[in-house]
Structures are given as C-alpha cells and as structure tokens.
Design an enzyme around this catalytic site. Sequence first.
Site, PDB file in Angstrom:
ATOM      1  N   GLU A   1       9.213  -4.326  -2.773  1.00 40.51           N
ATOM      2  CA  GLU A   1       9.196  -4.353  -4.242  1.00 40.51           C
ATOM      3  C   GLU A   1      10.567  -3.996  -4.814  1.00 40.51           C
ATOM      4  O   GLU A   1      11.231  -3.085  -4.330  1.00 40.51           O
ATOM      5  CB  GLU A   1       8.149  -3.349  -4.736  1.00 40.51           C
ATOM      6  CG  GLU A   1       8.068  -3.212  -6.249  1.00 40.51           C
ATOM      7  CD  GLU A   1       7.139  -2.076  -6.656  1.00 40.51           C
ATOM      8  OE1 GLU A   1       5.994  -2.367  -7.033  1.00 40.51           O
ATOM      9  OE2 GLU A   1       7.560  -0.893  -6.579  1.00 40.51           O
TER      10      GLU A   1
ATOM     11  N   TYR B   1      10.640  -7.552 -12.815  1.00 40.78           N
ATOM     12  CA  TYR B   1       9.870  -6.937 -11.726  1.00 40.78           C
ATOM     13  C   TYR B   1       9.616  -8.012 -10.678  1.00 40.78           C
ATOM     14  O   TYR B   1       9.237  -9.145 -11.011  1.00 40.78           O
ATOM     15  CB  TYR B   1       8.532  -6.387 -12.234  1.00 40.78           C
ATOM     16  CG  TYR B   1       7.622  -5.910 -11.121  1.00 40.78           C
ATOM     17  CD1 TYR B   1       7.685  -4.600 -10.659  1.00 40.78           C
ATOM     18  CD2 TYR B   1       6.732  -6.781 -10.497  1.00 40.78           C
ATOM     19  CE1 TYR B   1       6.883  -4.162  -9.625  1.00 40.78           C
ATOM     20  CE2 TYR B   1       5.924  -6.360  -9.455  1.00 40.78           C
ATOM     21  CZ  TYR B   1       5.990  -5.054  -9.024  1.00 40.78           C
ATOM     22  OH  TYR B   1       5.202  -4.628  -7.982  1.00 40.78           O
TER      23      TYR B   1
END
Length: 378
Positions: free
Chosen positions: A187, A100
């Site tokens: 992101e 992530y």
Amino acid sequence: MNFTEHAGKAVLRAAGIAVPAGISATTPEAAAAAATKIGRCVVKAQVPAGKRGKAGGIKLAATPEEARAHAAKILGMEIGGFQVDSVLVDPQVEIASEFYAAVLNDPASKGPLLLFSAEGGMDIEELVKERPDSLIYLPFDIREGLGEGEIEASLAASGLLEHAAPLSRLLEKLASAFIANDAELLEINPLVVTKAGDLIALDCKLTLDDGATPRQAALAATGSPEQLTALERKAQALALKFIELDGNVGVLANGAGLTMTTMDAISHFGGKPANFLEIGGESYTKAKPALELVLANPNVKALLVNFCGAFARTDVMAEGVITAWLELKPKIPIVFTIHGTGEDEAIAMVKARLGIEPHDLMDDAVKAAVAAAKGAGA
C-alpha cells in the site's frame, strides 16, 4: 509478516517506484545529522503499525535541532503495541495532489485486487465508509499480472486524464512488485504528485505472506519481529497455532476454518473467544500442552471443544483431550460438539469418561459455552 515504512519503501524502490531519499536513525543525534544533509524534513516513527501521525509519531522539522528534539520524543514511544527503536528522516516534499494506491488479496475475486483513489492521505477505512465511489477496484489474475492499458482505461474513465499514463505505469509496477514479493498487502498512502510533476510514494505499508518467507528469505530478514505474548511464545516453541485474545471462552477446534467459525459463532451469541487454537490429529499427543496454554489464561471461564473429522478421526482427537482433561482436572465447564469420522465412538467416550453429553448442533454448544462462561464470571 509486517514491515516498517523504511523496509517497504526499499521494495518500491527496487520495483522502479520513486520514494524520498530518507535516512534511518536510531538516536536523536543521528536524526539531526540526517536533517543536516536533507534540509527541511519529516521525522517518522518506524513501527509496523498505522495511525503513527495521530499517535505523535510523525513530525515536521525545519532544522537539525528540531529533528533532534522530535526524534528524542518519538524514540522509545509505543505505537500500536510496538516500541519505536528507529525513525526515518525524509525530505519534505511540495505536494500538488495526493492519491491512494494498494494491491491486496481479495476474498471476493479469490485473487489480487488493485485499489486506487484520487483522495489519498486519509485512512482508507474512512474513505471506504464516507466515499466508496471514489475507489477504483481492479481484480486481476495473479498468473498474468495487470497491464498498463487496463489501468489507464480505468483512470481515464474516472476523470484522471492528466495523470493517467504515468499513474498506470506506476500502478503496474506496484502490481508486479506485489506478485514478485509474495505480498498480502502493498500500500502507498499517500502517493503524491509534486509541484514539479513527479510521482512519489511518501509512505508504504507491506505485509508478506508468512508461508512465503522461505523463498523470500532476504526480504523476510528486513521484516519486523512478531509481537507475541508469553503464551504465544510458548505455543510457538510447541509448534501449536495459538493466538491469545481478550475473551473468556476457551476454544479447541481442528482446522483453521472451523476454529475461526467457532470464534465467530461465540461472538455472534454474545460471548468473547479467549484464543485461537487449531489442533487436529496431533491432539492425541499435544492435547495436554494445548490445554495448559488455554487454561493458563485466568480469564478463561469455560472451554468449547469443536471437532469435525474428515481424515483425522474425532475419536482419536477426543481421546487426547479427555485424557489431558482428567489429568489436569480444571475447575471450569467444558462443552463438546463432535461430527465426522469416528463421531459415534468419540461421543460415547465423552459420555463414559467425563459424564458429559456433547451437543448435536454447534450453535447449541456455543450458546452453552457462552452461558457457562458468563455464569462462572458472575
């Protein structure tokens, strides 16, 4: 401004970050044609909303026929309040590891923050709650950016020695892209290492600072239209900053900070705000349309007016609201709390023209408005 995955990946690609060679499609036939070129693929709903997979908006396809069938089901769906008008057909990737990575604005450090975790592919909210220590936090100066050396040292300290160098180069590019594009959030989840050892961003979430749209015109043109209610569209035409909510306490306040504080206080004391409406010195001329917006919501059972004047005089703001109130003659209670420049004149005006005693403390005014809304709804 929010963007679909497809538009966000274009930003990553321009920054030198590898993304799958996907094809956008707006019909089941186009999805099948894309799958014919790509082979085994993923059909993904293109809306600027999360949890697409849980909503049934992401499906694996082994053949063009499967891709067509998935696209036929996904197109037209509603996910997160958005209708799916297009899908992205991406090639399937053999995944060895999932990470992530994100850069976002951080209130604590008052600047950008790089977030990274070796546990990708899951909701970040769940990850923060269940395993907060799995996240690396690197705040940095937006004027200087984030260097590879600092990133690599943090990754190595977290035990990611094998991928520290290539990951640090990618994360530096991510930070640079965040700055260059005036983003509020950039992101990647998941960022994967393939079985061939390549780093690829399989998904992208991008949010642009609305104030930067004039200088990011080309990027803004690829953004997703904001989903507005009928009242919000009317407010936009009136150049009023208004957001419709699902509560029963209407709010009129000057300044975004005071308005949000008022809304938080309403929630704290057991109520629910019905709207965000920031209105300051312009309330002298825009109080009537502003009130009409708030009162057009049938759920509003009480109105809270919170004015705190510095440069804008509270007596001028109050006069606009009072005049509009007397003209519109609403049948709901109204509560005032007024402080700052011109407060003596404003308070006297409210007493004389409306027969109402403004509350000295904001908390007391909020409690009174919450109680009035609950009483009116009983």
